[in-house]
Design a protein around this motif. Sequence first.
Motif, short mmCIF file in Angstrom:
data_model
loop_
_atom_site.label_atom_id
_atom_site.label_comp_id
_atom_site.label_asym_id
_atom_site.label_seq_id
_atom_site.Cartn_x
_atom_site.Cartn_y
_atom_site.Cartn_z
N GLY A 76 0.82 -1.21 0.00
CA GLY A 76 0.00 0.00 0.00
C GLY A 76 0.85 1.26 0.00
O GLY A 76 0.53 2.25 -0.67
N ILE A 77 1.94 1.24 0.76
CA ILE A 77 2.85 2.38 0.81
C ILE A 77 3.50 2.59 -0.55
O ILE A 77 3.63 3.72 -1.04
CB ILE A 77 3.91 2.18 1.91
N ARG A 78 3.91 1.49 -1.19
CA ARG A 78 4.52 1.60 -2.52
C ARG A 78 3.54 2.15 -3.55
O ARG A 78 3.93 2.91 -4.44
CB ARG A 78 5.05 0.23 -2.97
N ASN A 79 2.27 1.79 -3.44
CA ASN A 79 1.27 2.33 -4.35
C ASN A 79 1.17 3.84 -4.21
O ASN A 79 1.03 4.56 -5.22
CB ASN A 79 -0.10 1.70 -4.07
N VAL A 80 1.24 4.33 -2.98
CA VAL A 80 1.17 5.78 -2.74
C VAL A 80 2.36 6.48 -3.39
O VAL A 80 2.19 7.49 -4.08
CB VAL A 80 1.13 6.08 -1.23
N THR A 81 3.57 5.96 -3.18
CA THR A 81 4.75 6.63 -3.73
C THR A 81 4.77 6.53 -5.26
O THR A 81 5.13 7.50 -5.94
CB THR A 81 6.06 6.03 -3.16
N ASN A 82 4.35 5.39 -5.81
CA ASN A 82 4.34 5.24 -7.27
C ASN A 82 3.39 6.25 -7.92
O ASN A 82 3.73 6.89 -8.92
CB ASN A 82 3.93 3.82 -7.65
N LYS A 83 2.18 6.38 -7.36
CA LYS A 83 1.20 7.32 -7.92
C LYS A 83 1.70 8.76 -7.77
O LYS A 83 1.48 9.59 -8.66
CB LYS A 83 -0.14 7.13 -7.22
N LEU A 84 2.36 9.04 -6.65
CA LEU A 84 2.88 10.39 -6.43
C LEU A 84 3.95 10.73 -7.46
O LEU A 84 4.02 11.85 -7.96
CB LEU A 84 3.44 10.51 -5.01
N GLY A 85 4.80 9.76 -7.78
CA GLY A 85 5.83 9.99 -8.79
C GLY A 85 5.23 10.35 -10.13
O GLY A 85 5.75 11.23 -10.84
#
Length: 294
Positions: free
Chosen positions: A221-230
């Motif tokens: 879930g944390i990786r999804n947040v950072t990926n979308k933010l990028g």
Amino acid sequence: MNKYWISNNQSISQNRRTLLNEYLLSLKLENKAEATITKYRSILEQFFSECTIPLDELTSSDVLTWLNMFSEDKKPRTIDLVLSTLSSFFSFCLAEEYMDTRVTKQRWRPKIPESLPKYLNEQEYARVKRAAERLSVRNRALILFLFSSGCRVSELSNLNIQDVDLKKRTAEVKGKGGKIRHVHFSEECAIVLQDYLGTRDIDPTAPLLMNKFGNRLLGGGIRNVTNKLGVEAGLKQSLHPHSLRHTFATNMLARGADIQFISEEMGHSDLNTTRIYARIPTEDMILQYQNIMG
């Protein structure tokens, strides 16, 4: 309970699976990270499924034949990880007298091109911080915590509310090998975390970050947040949580922080792991070079 240290792979014989599970349990008792044990289990399950020669008949030639087949189209780092896993397992077998001879060779290790950690430069950092202002309060707190603490994604996921002191801006995290350390985070992060926790019923034993179902927010879930933010920030490369950790280290170093302090904040057991950041040219160093050399 997720018993990640137990293999239930039915394509492996019972005797081999018993030995594999004994080895995996030894890793757990050594406090190896769950991600490490899971990766080792997956590699060894593949090896045992594809190389069915009895252990007491296995030779170096057999292992190398399998390794060469596995290595087709694989990156050197992947091959090195697989070889490290096999070497660790066979060393365990030697120590426990399940085998008499070593069947892996140090000379098989591939040459790995040395690379520097991937971090955000000042322009990318500013764009990501600006894009993060449009996130939900939880996700903004998540990003600010990673940027200002240098934590690993698993360390952030495992935090409970009681582990965090908003007044002192410190958090007690459990790092690799179960080692406890205290990290710091920014005042901006503390303010946003306070706002986020204000939207929830506060139970000190509850996870610091929760998903929409009221459960702990996991690494995925944390990786999804950072990926979308990028993507929102218009980065050319994917934004992984580890990029934020590397950015924390390079920012600290560029602002004159002592390498020992950075090492302690990041939970490095070996100072040489931290020293690699000292080889990254900071914006100031690049500007000085351009002023001198043109």
